[in-house]
Design a protein around this motif. Sequence first.
Motif, PDB file in Angstrom:
ATOM      1  N   ALA A 300       0.687  -1.169   0.042  1.00  0.00           N
ATOM      2  CA  ALA A 300       0.221   0.021  -0.097  1.00  0.00           C
ATOM      3  C   ALA A 300       0.745   1.174  -0.067  1.00  0.00           C
ATOM      4  N   SER A 301       2.123   1.274  -0.285  1.00  0.00           N
ATOM      5  CA  SER A 301       3.116   2.329  -0.420  1.00  0.00           C
ATOM      6  C   SER A 301       2.669   3.024  -1.735  1.00  0.00           C
ATOM      7  N   ARG A 302       3.120   4.437  -1.574  1.00  0.00           N
ATOM      8  CA  ARG A 302       3.116   5.084  -3.159  1.00  0.00           C
ATOM      9  C   ARG A 302       4.007   4.366  -4.056  1.00  0.00           C
ATOM     10  N   GLN A 303       5.237   4.091  -3.415  1.00  0.00           N
ATOM     11  CA  GLN A 303       6.224   3.373  -4.257  1.00  0.00           C
ATOM     12  C   GLN A 303       6.173   1.988  -3.668  1.00  0.00           C
ATOM     13  N   PHE A 304       5.351   1.248  -4.643  1.00  0.00           N
ATOM     14  CA  PHE A 304       4.833  -0.125  -4.504  1.00  0.00           C
ATOM     15  C   PHE A 304       5.269  -1.316  -5.214  1.00  0.00           C
ATOM     16  N   HIS A 305       5.343  -2.473  -4.473  1.00  0.00           N
ATOM     17  CA  HIS A 305       5.583  -3.769  -5.420  1.00  0.00           C
ATOM     18  C   HIS A 305       4.353  -4.083  -5.628  1.00  0.00           C
ATOM     19  N   TYR A 306       4.330  -5.190  -6.886  1.00  0.00           N
ATOM     20  CA  TYR A 306       3.082  -5.879  -7.170  1.00  0.00           C
ATOM     21  C   TYR A 306       3.785  -7.257  -7.259  1.00  0.00           C
ATOM     22  N   TYR A 307       3.226  -8.210  -6.788  1.00  0.00           N
ATOM     23  CA  TYR A 307       3.615  -9.683  -7.160  1.00  0.00           C
ATOM     24  C   TYR A 307       2.457 -10.726  -7.127  1.00  0.00           C
ATOM     25  N   ARG A 308       2.801 -11.891  -7.967  1.00  0.00           N
ATOM     26  CA  ARG A 308       1.844 -12.749  -8.219  1.00  0.00           C
ATOM     27  C   ARG A 308       2.490 -14.050  -8.375  1.00  0.00           C
ATOM     28  N   LEU A 316       6.409 -13.777  -9.695  1.00  0.00           N
ATOM     29  CA  LEU A 316       6.839 -12.618 -10.527  1.00  0.00           C
ATOM     30  C   LEU A 316       6.761 -11.508  -9.187  1.00  0.00           C
ATOM     31  N   TRP A 317       8.019 -10.826  -9.078  1.00  0.00           N
ATOM     32  CA  TRP A 317       8.080  -9.462  -8.262  1.00  0.00           C
ATOM     33  C   TRP A 317       8.468  -8.377  -8.913  1.00  0.00           C
ATOM     34  N   GLY A 318       7.684  -7.238  -8.758  1.00  0.00           N
ATOM     35  CA  GLY A 318       8.258  -5.985  -9.794  1.00  0.00           C
ATOM     36  C   GLY A 318       7.672  -4.713  -9.151  1.00  0.00           C
ATOM     37  N   GLY A 319       8.014  -3.802  -9.675  1.00  0.00           N
ATOM     38  CA  GLY A 319       7.783  -2.363  -9.007  1.00  0.00           C
ATOM     39  C   GLY A 319       8.765  -1.686  -8.232  1.00  0.00           C
ATOM     40  N   TYR A 320       8.201  -0.752  -7.443  1.00  0.00           N
ATOM     41  CA  TYR A 320       8.853   0.074  -6.452  1.00  0.00           C
ATOM     42  C   TYR A 320       9.764   1.209  -7.111  1.00  0.00           C
ATOM     43  N   ASP A 321      11.054   0.894  -8.022  1.00  0.00           N
ATOM     44  CA  ASP A 321      11.582   1.723  -8.917  1.00  0.00           C
ATOM     45  C   ASP A 321      10.947   1.919 -10.104  1.00  0.00           C
ATOM     46  N   VAL A 322      10.356   3.192 -10.323  1.00  0.00           N
ATOM     47  CA  VAL A 322       9.858   3.527 -11.726  1.00  0.00           C
ATOM     48  C   VAL A 322      10.801   4.424 -12.263  1.00  0.00           C
ATOM     49  N   VAL A 323      11.483   4.351 -13.157  1.00  0.00           N
ATOM     50  CA  VAL A 323      12.758   5.100 -13.560  1.00  0.00           C
ATOM     51  C   VAL A 323      12.654   5.863 -14.872  1.00  0.00           C
ATOM     52  N   VAL A 331      15.319   2.484 -25.400  1.00  0.00           N
ATOM     53  CA  VAL A 331      16.512   1.697 -26.061  1.00  0.00           C
ATOM     54  C   VAL A 331      16.526   0.516 -25.072  1.00  0.00           C
ATOM     55  N   PRO A 332      16.823  -0.814 -25.893  1.00  0.00           N
ATOM     56  CA  PRO A 332      17.046  -2.032 -25.290  1.00  0.00           C
ATOM     57  C   PRO A 332      18.350  -1.897 -23.797  1.00  0.00           C
ATOM     58  N   ASP A 333      19.175  -0.976 -23.699  1.00  0.00           N
ATOM     59  CA  ASP A 333      19.877  -0.750 -22.552  1.00  0.00           C
ATOM     60  C   ASP A 333      18.985  -0.493 -21.253  1.00  0.00           C
ATOM     61  N   HIS A 334      17.883   0.083 -21.636  1.00  0.00           N
ATOM     62  CA  HIS A 334      17.114   0.569 -20.319  1.00  0.00           C
ATOM     63  C   HIS A 334      16.350  -0.508 -19.752  1.00  0.00           C
ATOM     64  N   ASP A 335      16.183  -1.796 -20.503  1.00  0.00           N
ATOM     65  CA  ASP A 335      15.605  -2.982 -20.097  1.00  0.00           C
ATOM     66  C   ASP A 335      16.411  -3.556 -19.016  1.00  0.00           C
ATOM     67  N   GLN A 336      17.434  -3.173 -18.826  1.00  0.00           N
ATOM     68  CA  GLN A 336      18.427  -3.683 -17.800  1.00  0.00           C
ATOM     69  C   GLN A 336      18.747  -2.650 -16.740  1.00  0.00           C
ATOM     70  N   ARG A 337      18.728  -2.937 -15.306  1.00  0.00           N
ATOM     71  CA  ARG A 337      19.133  -2.080 -14.299  1.00  0.00           C
ATOM     72  C   ARG A 337      19.583  -2.527 -13.131  1.00  0.00           C
ATOM     73  N   PRO A 338      20.861  -3.113 -13.118  1.00  0.00           N
ATOM     74  CA  PRO A 338      21.452  -4.007 -11.999  1.00  0.00           C
ATOM     75  C   PRO A 338      21.083  -3.543 -10.671  1.00  0.00           C
ATOM     76  N   GLU A 339      21.209  -1.851 -10.546  1.00  0.00           N
ATOM     77  CA  GLU A 339      20.760  -1.455  -9.208  1.00  0.00           C
ATOM     78  C   GLU A 339      19.535  -1.840  -8.736  1.00  0.00           C
ATOM     79  N   THR A 340      18.535  -1.944  -9.701  1.00  0.00           N
ATOM     80  CA  THR A 340      17.089  -2.034  -9.336  1.00  0.00           C
ATOM     81  C   THR A 340      16.892  -3.549  -9.001  1.00  0.00           C
ATOM     82  N   PHE A 341      17.641  -4.373  -9.972  1.00  0.00           N
ATOM     83  CA  PHE A 341      17.468  -5.696  -9.629  1.00  0.00           C
ATOM     84  C   PHE A 341      17.888  -6.274  -8.306  1.00  0.00           C
TER      85      PHE A 341
END
Length: 474
Positions: A300-308, A316-323, A331-341
């Motif tokens: 229920a945070s504003r910066q939230f995770h969603y999972y199923r 599947l665990w996603g969300g929180y960082d929206v960059v 560009v394809p480079d942006h599909d990867q973000r180790p810091e967010t992973f």
Amino acid sequence: MRAATPAYDLDVRTDERRIRAALADAAHTPFWLEDPGRPATAPWFTGTTETDLLVIGGGYCGLWTALQAKEQNPGRDVVLVESAEIGWAASGRNGGFVEASLTHGPENGRRYFAEDLDVLGGLAAENFREFHDSLLRHGIDAEYQRGGGLSVATEPHQVEALRRAAAEGGVFYDRDQLTELVRSPLYRAGLFHSDGVALVHPAKLVWGLKAACKKLGVRIFEHTPVTALTNQGCAVRARTDNGIIRARQVVLATNGFPSLLKRNRMLTLPVYDYVLMTEPLTGAQLAEIGWQRPFGISDASRQFHYYRKTADNRILWGGYDVVYHRGGAIVPDHDQRPETFDRLADHFLRTFPQLGDIRFTHAWGGMIDMSTQLAAFQGLAMGGKVAYSSGFTGLGVAATRFAGAVMLDLLAGRETARTRLRMATRRPLPIPPEPLLYPAVQLIRRAIARADRNGGRDGIILKTANRLGFSFDS
Ligand SMILES: Cc1cc2nc3c(=O)[nH]c(=O)nc-3n(C[C@H](O)[C@H](O)[C@H](O)COP(=O)(O)OP(=O)(O)OC[C@H]3O[C@@H](n4cnc5c(N)ncnc54)[C@H](O)[C@@H]3O)c2cc1C
């Protein structure tokens, strides 16, 4: 008195070695698109042709529109062109939450669409029902599961917020009761909605829609980017790399990619959202976390995770960082973000420490078309011959079907409950250009994180942004 440590924050707190081990073998490709059911690619378009309706974009929005166009009028000729492969973008890499809401939740609905709220509820419920009916009618097996959605409180102030929200619907669970549904040491309460949320396999949905369109006679071309549209009076000329398509009417379903209509380019902001997929959980692991039923979860945070869970019991665990990446390139480079992973893995392991040895098999990201009203908009251009819809802001699995119906109404000149909505009659506020944009987005992101730490209360920056009609607080 020192404030309690928040459940989630930017500092990675899990043992670094555990995160490295969990992510060591993760493929950096969307799990869903690896399914063996992936269909053959359609040929690209060459030469010249004429059509009644040209749909540009082969994600959910384009496919749902083409499908409904054929359902409404089987005799109409429909051509759909996709610049790469159908489903490669958001539609093949999302979380698969099918949410009835067309306004990105009730609060945003009250803020931006107050005058339409009565009508919107009914239209959203109808679209949600028809979404499933369409899958059944066209034999689309997208692993649809109508298991509902659970919102969990991980901070003290969220408990009361969920209790209050329960007055509008749903069942409130306190900390102890919640363990009947799912167990995490971070959970303080939950609000369960049995209706209005379902889950799908995103790629099977997009491929199923493609097959259904083909069966109804839609002419589909992949690897066919449209590079320009010209208004020719009674038709629109679309130029592709290898040809010309003359269309009586055109639908633009190009998400947050640069619009072929110059005046729409500042209406969406391309932001990136990231997800991890675990290996399949064993029966014992599922029993540890007690998550047996097929409902989706978000916090229920504003910066939230969603999972199923998936059909084979992965999470599947996603969300929180929206960059937002400076400059807004897609560009394809942006599909990867180790810091967010790393951050997502850390948050996962904090949520489910019972799954300490879990491994992630996939980690990926994708572009979302954010609008300042956090919900889609539709409109007409080129003398009413071109309809567009964009701005789904990360909630487009069901809303794209609705947008298709609105665009077809608009093109037909039909005045309906759908076309009278604010989202179809007023354009959202434009997004300021660079170099202002990047620092402004960072400022707002920090303000959102502060609000989450501060009992959910908006500070001066968010209050001002909201007063001006801008909101980036999804
Ligand atoms: C990581 C992630 C998780 C998400 N999770 C959820 C979720 O759980 N639930 C939910 O409701 N939503 C979710 N979303 C959002 C949802 O996926 C999107 O709103 C939805 O897929 C948008 O569909 P679309 O057809 O508009 O866009 P896309 O799927 O992006 O399709 C647009 C297509 O247009 C094509 N195109 C662009 N320009 C041209 C051109 N000039 N010529 C030809 N073709 C062109 C592109 O190649 C692309 O294939 C998520 C998104 C992401 C990235």
